[in-house]
Design an enzyme around this catalytic site. Structure first.
Site, PDB file in Angstrom:
ATOM      1  N   CYS A 250       0.826  -1.213   0.000  1.00 43.17           N
ATOM      2  CA  CYS A 250       0.000   0.000   0.000  1.00 43.17           C
ATOM      3  C   CYS A 250       0.862   1.266   0.000  1.00 43.17           C
ATOM      4  O   CYS A 250       0.380   2.341  -0.343  1.00 43.17           O
ATOM      5  CB  CYS A 250      -0.936  -0.004   1.205  1.00 43.17           C
ATOM      6  SG  CYS A 250      -0.092  -0.131   2.794  1.00 43.17           S
TER       7      CYS A 250
ATOM      8  N   ARG B 278       4.261   1.327  -1.359  1.00 45.23           N
ATOM      9  CA  ARG B 278       5.352   1.363  -2.346  1.00 45.23           C
ATOM     10  C   ARG B 278       5.160   0.303  -3.420  1.00 45.23           C
ATOM     11  O   ARG B 278       4.612  -0.780  -3.170  1.00 45.23           O
ATOM     12  CB  ARG B 278       6.701   1.170  -1.660  1.00 45.23           C
ATOM     13  CG  ARG B 278       6.915  -0.193  -1.034  1.00 45.23           C
ATOM     14  CD  ARG B 278       8.231  -0.269  -0.265  1.00 45.23           C
ATOM     15  NE  ARG B 278       8.205   0.559   0.921  1.00 45.23           N
ATOM     16  CZ  ARG B 278       8.944   1.660   1.096  1.00 45.23           C
ATOM     17  NH1 ARG B 278       9.776   2.054   0.158  1.00 45.23           N
ATOM     18  NH2 ARG B 278       8.865   2.356   2.209  1.00 45.23           N
TER      19      ARG B 278
ATOM     20  N   GLN C 223       5.532  -5.668   9.298  1.00 44.53           N
ATOM     21  CA  GLN C 223       4.797  -6.241   8.176  1.00 44.53           C
ATOM     22  C   GLN C 223       5.604  -6.244   6.880  1.00 44.53           C
ATOM     23  O   GLN C 223       5.492  -7.148   6.058  1.00 44.53           O
ATOM     24  CB  GLN C 223       3.486  -5.469   7.946  1.00 44.53           C
ATOM     25  CG  GLN C 223       2.400  -5.753   8.951  1.00 44.53           C
ATOM     26  CD  GLN C 223       2.582  -4.959  10.245  1.00 44.53           C
ATOM     27  OE1 GLN C 223       3.472  -4.114  10.327  1.00 44.53           O
ATOM     28  NE2 GLN C 223       1.738  -5.227  11.223  1.00 44.53           N
TER      29      GLN C 223
ATOM     30  N   GLY D 123     -17.328   0.100  21.962  1.00 44.92           N
ATOM     31  CA  GLY D 123     -17.162   1.166  20.979  1.00 44.92           C
ATOM     32  C   GLY D 123     -16.313   0.676  19.827  1.00 44.92           C
ATOM     33  O   GLY D 123     -15.130   0.391  20.008  1.00 44.92           O
ATOM     34  N   MET D 124     -16.902   0.554  18.628  1.00 48.02           N
ATOM     35  CA  MET D 124     -16.200   0.012  17.466  1.00 48.02           C
ATOM     36  C   MET D 124     -15.886   1.083  16.426  1.00 48.02           C
ATOM     37  O   MET D 124     -15.946   0.851  15.218  1.00 48.02           O
ATOM     38  CB  MET D 124     -17.027  -1.116  16.836  1.00 48.02           C
ATOM     39  CG  MET D 124     -17.109  -2.375  17.679  1.00 48.02           C
ATOM     40  SD  MET D 124     -15.500  -3.219  17.855  1.00 48.02           S
ATOM     41  CE  MET D 124     -15.055  -2.752  19.541  1.00 48.02           C
TER      42      MET D 124
ATOM     43  N   GLY E  83     -11.541   1.745  18.809  1.00 53.07           N
ATOM     44  CA  GLY E  83     -12.040   0.473  19.313  1.00 53.07           C
ATOM     45  C   GLY E  83     -11.788  -0.676  18.354  1.00 53.07           C
ATOM     46  O   GLY E  83     -11.425  -1.785  18.778  1.00 53.07           O
TER      47      GLY E  83
END
Length: 421
Positions: free
Chosen positions: A50, A52, A116, A189-190, A194
């Site tokens: 995302c 490079r 990652q 709380g999403m 959250g």
């Protein structure tokens, strides 16, 4: 032979353009193979994330390698080179090696130190090796880079430092309990905070992670995506659930408190809401609001900068180690000799042609010269790749001697080796 990297990354390219120059996972094997068929490209590896899109390559000449890689990108994405030329970052030789080492340890990531990119690089390397587009140079370089990155992540563990309020809350819970085995957590709380807290908590070792949101469907969607120990519960069961869980993280955007803490012994409540989500009065509750967590974030930020500085300080040694290895490739003078020998023959043939066809104009001479050089490059590309691979086998000396003999380069080879060129 020269190492080089052609990069389109977040430093120069905004997201609305970066997404237009992104390869899907399914496209990369084909792209690796097609690029490898281009003139001047001896080895290549392509990575697309995302942040490079980069091509690492071993080329016979830097200027031709740069031209064919950019042309390949333009043709693949249906743009002209001029459309993206101002955004391209190109490095070569030792600068490429340093760039790779910095990228693979996360020093060049949008979120510094994230692990990652190591996994993404490993997958890109595996794809390229499966497509047989890498060889002696890139194989050694990427194996060294992967080993280096693993060592740095093990030694410094930058990714374990909390860098957000949600991570800091989870860090506080884990520190307080010591072990999360058998412990349950509720995340209320999403929203953005959250949701990411739920993702981080899902693989920390909790026995159960319960998600609640005022819109039940949103909690259910996130729980379905995470699965495992993660479950969604109806928001109207908040009081009941709070009486059961060992810890809770509140991250709801509300004007008035959602919950009044009565007091389960040693229960930990993290309140990330502003305004705060929880009213508490019991001394038995370990309650932390966003201000209580600020010291964790501040301390971690200092630690992270120190660790990243130490990792960066180790990069030059890795670059130097690769440089030493590369210089020990005794085949390099032979390949250089083959190229010089071939260009000498091409030059002599071209001069002979001009003597026989003096009526040729400047444009015609230029076209003929270009095509003759192209023929030479194509003819020696295969032999160069083969002798490069043979140079690290047990019978390398005999193979190199035979290679030089069939191309009439015995004297040239001896001279280059004796001079250490």
């Amino acid at each position: 032979m020269y190492l080089m990297c052609v990069s389109l990354n977040y430093h120069q390219l905004p997201i609305e353009l970066r997404e237009k120059f992104s390869f899907s996972a399914d496209e990369i094997p084909k792209a690796d193979k097609l690029l490898n068929a281009e003139k001047s490209i001896l080895e290549n590896l392509l990575i697309s994330t995302c942040n490079r899109t980069e091509i690492y390559a071993v080329v016979d000449q830097i200027h031709t390698g740069r031209y064919y890689i950019k042309r390949f990108l333009a043709e693949w994405f249906h743009y002209t080179v001029d459309d993206f030329n101002q955004y391209v970052s190109i490095s070569s030789k030792e600068d490429t090696v340093e760039h790779l080492f910095r990228v693979i340890v996360g020093l060049d990531s949008l979120i510094k130190g994230e692990p990652q990119i190591l996994g993404q690089m490993k997958r890109a390397f595996q794809i390229a090796t499966n497509q047989e587009t890498t060889g002696v140079i890139l194989n050694h370089l990427f194996r060294q880079a992967i080993t280096f990155s693993k060592r740095m992540h093990t030694k410094y563990r930058v990714s374990e430092l909390a860098q957000s309020s949600g991570q800091a809350g989870l860090h506080q819970i884990k520190s307080s309990f010591g072990s999360l085995e058998g412990k349950s957590l509720a995340v209320i709380g999403m929203g953005h905070i959250g949701k990411h807290t739920a993702y981080n908590a899902s693989n920390m070792g909790f026995s159960k992670v319960l998600l609640l949101n005022r819109t039940d469907q949103k909690a259910e969607e996130i729980a379905d995506a995470l699965q495992g120990v993660v479950e969604a519960r109806p928001f109207n069961q908040l009081d009941t659930i709070m009486a059961e869980v060992d810890a809770a993280i509140f991250a709801a955007a509300v004007k008035r408190p959602l919950y009044k803490a009565a007091g389960k012994s040693r229960q930990i409540i993290i309140d990330l809401g502003v305004p705060r989500n929880v009213i508490y009065s019991s001394e038995s509750i370990n309650y932390y609001d966003i201000d209580n967590l600020r010291s964790i974030l501040t301390t971690n930020d200092v630690k992270k900068k120190q660790m990243l500085a130490r990792i960066a300080a180790e990069v030059p040694n890795e670059v130097a180690d690769f440089s030493v290895w590369e210089k020990q490739l005794h085949i390099v003078p032979v390949i250089r000799g083959l190229r010089e020998h071939s260009l000498k023959i091409e030059g002599e043939a071209y001069d002979s042609l001009l003597r026989k066809l003096p009526e040729l104009n400047a444009h015609e001479r230029k076209v003929i010269s270009k095509h003759m050089k192209s023929i030479i490059n194509q003819m020696i590309k295969g032999p160069i790749k083969e002798i490069k691979e043979l140079s690290i086998t047990p019978g390398a000396t005999a193979d190199i001697d035979f290679f030089c003999k069939i191309f009439g380069m015995e004297n040239l080879k001896v001279e280059n080796q004796e001079n250490g060129k």
